[in-house]
Design a protein around this motif. Structure first.
Motif, short mmCIF file in Angstrom:
data_model
loop_
_atom_site.label_atom_id
_atom_site.label_comp_id
_atom_site.label_asym_id
_atom_site.label_seq_id
_atom_site.Cartn_x
_atom_site.Cartn_y
_atom_site.Cartn_z
N LEU A 185 0.86 -1.19 0.00
CA LEU A 185 0.00 0.00 0.00
C LEU A 185 0.90 1.23 0.00
CD1 LEU A 185 -2.93 1.16 0.28
CD2 LEU A 185 -2.58 1.11 2.75
N LEU A 186 0.77 2.07 -1.02
CA LEU A 186 1.59 3.29 -1.14
C LEU A 186 0.69 4.51 -1.00
CD1 LEU A 186 3.64 1.23 -2.27
CD2 LEU A 186 4.35 2.98 -3.92
N LEU A 196 9.54 10.31 -3.98
CA LEU A 196 9.07 9.44 -5.07
C LEU A 196 10.22 9.03 -5.98
CD1 LEU A 196 6.64 8.30 -6.81
CD2 LEU A 196 6.60 10.52 -7.95
N TYR A 197 11.19 9.94 -6.13
CA TYR A 197 12.26 9.70 -7.08
C TYR A 197 13.44 8.95 -6.47
CZ TYR A 197 9.51 13.14 -9.59
OH TYR A 197 8.47 13.81 -10.20
N ALA A 198 13.34 8.68 -5.16
CA ALA A 198 14.40 7.91 -4.51
C ALA A 198 14.01 6.44 -4.42
CB ALA A 198 14.68 8.47 -3.12
N GLN A 199 12.89 6.09 -5.02
CA GLN A 199 12.30 4.78 -4.83
C GLN A 199 12.33 3.92 -6.08
OE1 GLN A 199 11.08 3.44 -2.05
NE2 GLN A 199 12.00 5.30 -1.22
N CYS A 205 0.99 -2.28 -6.95
CA CYS A 205 0.71 -1.83 -5.59
C CYS A 205 -0.67 -1.21 -5.55
CB CYS A 205 1.77 -0.81 -5.12
SG CYS A 205 1.75 0.73 -6.04
N ALA A 206 -1.12 -0.85 -4.36
CA ALA A 206 -2.35 -0.08 -4.22
C ALA A 206 -1.94 1.36 -3.94
CB ALA A 206 -3.21 -0.64 -3.08
N TRP A 207 -2.35 2.26 -4.82
CA TRP A 207 -2.02 3.69 -4.69
C TRP A 207 -3.16 4.38 -3.96
CZ3 TRP A 207 2.51 5.92 -5.70
CH2 TRP A 207 3.38 5.33 -6.61
N LEU A 208 -2.85 4.91 -2.78
CA LEU A 208 -3.89 5.50 -1.94
C LEU A 208 -3.81 7.03 -1.99
CD1 LEU A 208 -6.05 5.37 0.35
CD2 LEU A 208 -4.16 4.93 1.95
N PHE A 209 -4.92 7.65 -2.40
CA PHE A 209 -5.00 9.12 -2.43
C PHE A 209 -6.22 9.57 -1.63
CE2 PHE A 209 -2.81 7.85 -6.30
CZ PHE A 209 -1.64 8.58 -6.18
N PRO A 218 -5.97 9.29 8.81
CA PRO A 218 -4.72 8.92 9.51
C PRO A 218 -4.62 7.43 9.84
CG PRO A 218 -5.67 10.92 10.47
CD PRO A 218 -6.67 10.41 9.48
N ALA A 219 -5.73 6.81 10.23
CA ALA A 219 -5.69 5.38 10.57
C ALA A 219 -5.32 4.54 9.35
CB ALA A 219 -7.04 4.94 11.13
N LEU A 220 -5.77 4.98 8.20
CA LEU A 220 -5.47 4.27 6.96
C LEU A 220 -4.02 4.55 6.54
CD1 LEU A 220 -7.17 2.50 5.10
CD2 LEU A 220 -7.88 4.57 3.87
N LEU A 221 -3.61 5.80 6.71
CA LEU A 221 -2.25 6.20 6.34
C LEU A 221 -1.22 5.40 7.13
CD1 LEU A 221 -0.64 8.17 4.56
CD2 LEU A 221 -0.75 9.84 6.42
N GLN A 222 -1.55 5.12 8.39
CA GLN A 222 -0.66 4.32 9.24
C GLN A 222 -0.38 2.94 8.67
OE1 GLN A 222 -2.12 3.84 13.19
NE2 GLN A 222 -0.56 5.19 14.05
N ARG A 223 -1.34 2.43 7.90
CA ARG A 223 -1.17 1.08 7.36
C ARG A 223 -0.35 1.06 6.07
NH1 ARG A 223 -6.75 -2.13 8.70
NH2 ARG A 223 -7.33 -0.85 10.48
N ALA A 224 0.00 2.24 5.58
CA ALA A 224 0.75 2.28 4.32
C ALA A 224 2.11 1.63 4.48
CB ALA A 224 0.91 3.72 3.85
N ASP A 225 2.50 0.84 3.50
CA ASP A 225 3.83 0.22 3.53
C ASP A 225 4.90 1.24 3.16
OD1 ASP A 225 3.19 -2.71 3.99
OD2 ASP A 225 1.86 -2.20 2.31
N LEU A 226 4.49 2.24 2.39
CA LEU A 226 5.44 3.26 1.97
C LEU A 226 4.71 4.59 1.87
CD1 LEU A 226 8.41 3.60 1.00
CD2 LEU A 226 7.59 3.20 -1.33
#
Lengths: 264, 264
Positions: A185-186, A196-199, A205-209, A218-226
């Motif tokens: 999850l990104l 973004l350019y260092a990666q 992946c799942a792109w979360l906006f 915030p609770a969802l953002l915490q689960r982001a892998d990156l």
């Protein structure tokens, strides 16, 4: 064919209400030859079709009419002025389909490259996000409650046919869906992200906006892998959510194309 | 301070007309503390300021009022309902400035990294393009006749302050301006272009984007030093113009950052 010349005709009134944004969730109106052809190619006959008489006299119109009739659906013609009133810019689009909104079944396991939208409320943004995702080759979109209705008239207009290039799942509890996620999850984040350019971005992946003003929950953002940020000029506002998504999805696409080319 | 409680007040009527999009070209209305502060920092006092009484009681409001008065400009307070009516979403923004649209002088020689817009007519697109350009560090925008008015209310809303991070030139004859161009002209084109990702992009150039439906004027496109396309998935519509610009401007930014890092 039945001809409608009054705004008080019930079928016409329903189309008008839907085109003005009074979205019911289960039904949608598609405007113009292009979208109606796309619908026909993928889903067959609509529930109801309304034609401008001038279009019916042309080959495109005749083909669409034949398709509607072969599916056993009702159709009617109407006055040009009525057809123009269905368009936000007052243009005669030639044809409108009334359709049942597709309800694609969500995969049991989310292992595709996909777009996750958390309460993106502006219809123009949701439409542009879908259009951009389709252009980037992303085939699945997951929309949380609070997002603009994907099949509403404004979203359809901005998306320019992207609805037919991808599966769109609405009213998705993204936190619950996270348990079925088999790809990283990104999320974009202004705080504690990496560039973004260092990666080296994952192929899938799942792109979360998130919401235009408040960002990702915030609770969802915490689960982001990156968590990533887009390196931008100093002292200016962050990017619009659809512009940020364009930058991210096409950076992933660029890296993917580069990777394919180096393997070939 | 004068208090306005009627919609028929002449100053209020002018603000309302401007906020509803009846743009006059030479005057604009700025809504909200953030934009008004940005204006004050860059251009000083507005022509006229309208405050919600609640904002005036707070420090932010008091500071803005002092600034307006020090510039010798008129200001007034108004009923919250009148202030809400100035906002498209019915929110009380606290303050509105009536300002004269800045008319920056165009450089004699165009040697900066810049954005060229040819008849981009949707105000949301023009605003997003300016916001994206500002975020990408582009400091100059050239708008042809036929573009949405840069200082209209809708463009200001979409641009989120980008107007204060860049010089915006309107009603520019781009074909004539081309004679003053000292950097390459780059345009996106669906035909005979080269891939964005196959290019070492110039550090500075003029990025040319065109009308939503018709693209860039063919005579202008012919003058492009480089026509590029964004490699996208097959059988989908092209990107929205603002999304396409985001991809291009940030690809240039990515390459520039990479180049700086390798030199450091």
């Amino acid at each position: 064919m039945k001809h409608i010349s009054s705004r008080s005709n019930p079928e016409y009134k329903l189309l008008l209400r839907l085109s003005e944004g009074h979205h019911r969730g289960s039904q949608a109106v598609l405007e113009g030859v292009h979208l109606c052809q796309e619908w026909a190619a993928r889903y067959g006959a609509p529930r109801f079709a309304l034609f401008d008489a001038a279009l019916l006299a042309r080959e495109q119109g005749g083909e669409l009419e034949a398709l509607v009739r072969s599916g056993g659906s009702a159709c009617a013609s109407c006055e040009p002025a009525l057809m123009r009133a269905l368009s936000p810019v007052g243009q005669d689009q030639g044809v409108c389909f009334l359709v049942d909104v597709p309800q694609p079944q969500r995969p049991g396991r989310v292992d595709q490259n996909c777009l996750w939208l958390d309460r993106v409320q502006d219809p123009g943004n949701v439409g542009t996000l879908l259009r951009t995702a389709a252009a980037a080759g992303v085939g699945h979109a997951y929309l949380s409650p609070g997002c603009a209705a994907a099949w509403s008239a404004k979203v359809l207009r901005s998306a320019q046919g992207a609805h037919f290039a991808m599966a769109i799942y609405e009213h998705v509890d993204l936190a619950a869906e996270h348990a079925r996620l088999a790809v990283p999850l990104l999320a974009t984040s202004l705080q504690d992200g990496v560039s973004l350019y260092a990666q080296a971005l994952p192929e899938r992946c799942a792109w979360l906006f998130g919401n235009e003003g408040r960002g990702v929950d915030p609770a969802l953002l915490q689960r982001a892998d990156l968590k990533i940020f887009i390196p931008q000029a100093e002292r200016v506002e962050s990017l619009n959510v659809a512009a940020a998504a364009a930058v991210c999805l096409f950076e992933q696409r660029r890296q993917g194309l580069l990777h394919s080319a180096s393997k070939a």
